[in-house]
Design an enzyme around this catalytic site. Structure first.
Site, PDB file in Angstrom:
ATOM      1  N   LYS A 111      13.491  10.089  -7.360  1.00  0.00           N
ATOM      2  CA  LYS A 111      12.805  11.010  -8.259  1.00  0.00           C
ATOM      3  C   LYS A 111      12.827  10.486  -9.677  1.00  0.00           C
ATOM      4  O   LYS A 111      13.612   9.585  -9.991  1.00  0.00           O
ATOM      5  CB  LYS A 111      13.588  12.315  -8.259  1.00  0.00           C
ATOM      6  N   LYS A 149       7.280  13.226  -0.282  1.00  0.00           N
ATOM      7  CA  LYS A 149       7.287  14.626  -0.717  1.00  0.00           C
ATOM      8  C   LYS A 149       6.239  14.845  -1.791  1.00  0.00           C
ATOM      9  O   LYS A 149       6.201  14.105  -2.785  1.00  0.00           O
ATOM     10  CB  LYS A 149       8.645  14.960  -1.333  1.00  0.00           C
TER      11      LYS A 149
END
Ligand SMILES: O=C[C@H](O)COP(=O)(O)O
Length: 251
Positions: A29, A87
């Site tokens: 991330k 994701k």
């Protein structure tokens, strides 16, 4: 329940690798670009090379706009870089149909390249604050688009948590809807060890954390600590045992 931990850099991924036996998925991330901020392809690749080969690497594709082509191309970039969990934060989608459009493009782009990749459609528990699709719409969005999991995180990281926006009984509905659709249910959003009892009881498949395993519980100023990952996992295991015992006693 699987444990997904989100490092923001190669250095933090190396700390995750030190706690590899305690976690299940390493989720790349870039928190300074948002709740599901996307990191650079070379960071995903380097992290893939830095963590044990049996640990799947996940990558977020960002708090995505309603731009299906753009998002599909970004998702393919994450897969080519070595992520096998992809994701997508459906930040810019205001209707379920828009979200299905985005996720269909992602599923096609990713699975044409790598059929065994795992696609996660993520919405936001605090959707009401940003005007995107309702949390309980996610399981059906994931099902209609051919995704593998439905997820909730929080969009605004201001100290409020998953259960502040979607209480445990509504998260239970989310998990049930995901399971009825044949999907995994993933939950995140400043989750703490205190939330693990409820997350276990409702049948959550994947719990995602960052802040809870960072120094001082701070996802921005702290960095991931292997001993906190181990402690978090120990609590998960304890709740799993307690829950199994309670189910056995009730039957
Ligand atoms: O996917 C999980 C997120 O990184 C959760 O981060 P957080 O626990 O700091 O809200």
């Amino acid at each position: 329940m699987l444990l997904l931990v989100s490092p923001d850099s190669v250095a933090e991924a190396l700390d995750c690798a030190k706690a590899a036996e305690h976690l299940d998925i390493v989720d790349v991330k870039k928190p300074d670009e948002g709740s599901l901020g996307a990191n650079y392809p070379w960071v995903i690749r380097e992290i893939r090379d830095s963590v044990p080969a049996d640990k799947p690497v996940s990558a977020t594709v960002g708090d995505a706009p309603y731009k299906p082509g753009t998002v599909a191309q970004a998702a393919l970039g994450a897969a080519v870089s070595g992520a096998t969990y992809i994701k997508v934060g459906l930040y810019g989608c205001t209707t379920p149909d828009q979200a299905v459009d985005v996720m269909r493009g992602v599923v096609r782009a990713v699975k044409d390249y790598r059929p065994d990749a795992f696609v996660v459609a993520s919405g936001y528990a605090d959707a009401h604050r940003i005007g995107c699709v309702n949390p309980l719409a996610l399981p059906d969005i994931a099902r209609r688009s051919g995704s593998d999991a439905a997820m909730l995180d929080t969009a605004v990281k201001d100290g409020t948590r998953l259960f502040d926006h979607v209480p445990p009984e509504v998260c239970a509905d989310f998990v049930r809807l995901a399971h009825e659709a044949g999907l995994l249910a993933a939950l995140a959003g400043s989750v703490t060890v205190g939330d693990l009892g409820a997350l276990t009881r409702i049948g959550t498949d994947i719990v995602g954390v960052r802040g809870a395993v960072c120094e001082g519980g701070d996802r921005n100023t702290g960095s991931i600590q292997p001993h906190l990952v181990a402690a978090f996992r120990a609590e998960m295991d304890r709740h799993a045992r307690d829950h199994a015992a309670a189910v056995a006693a009730a039957s």
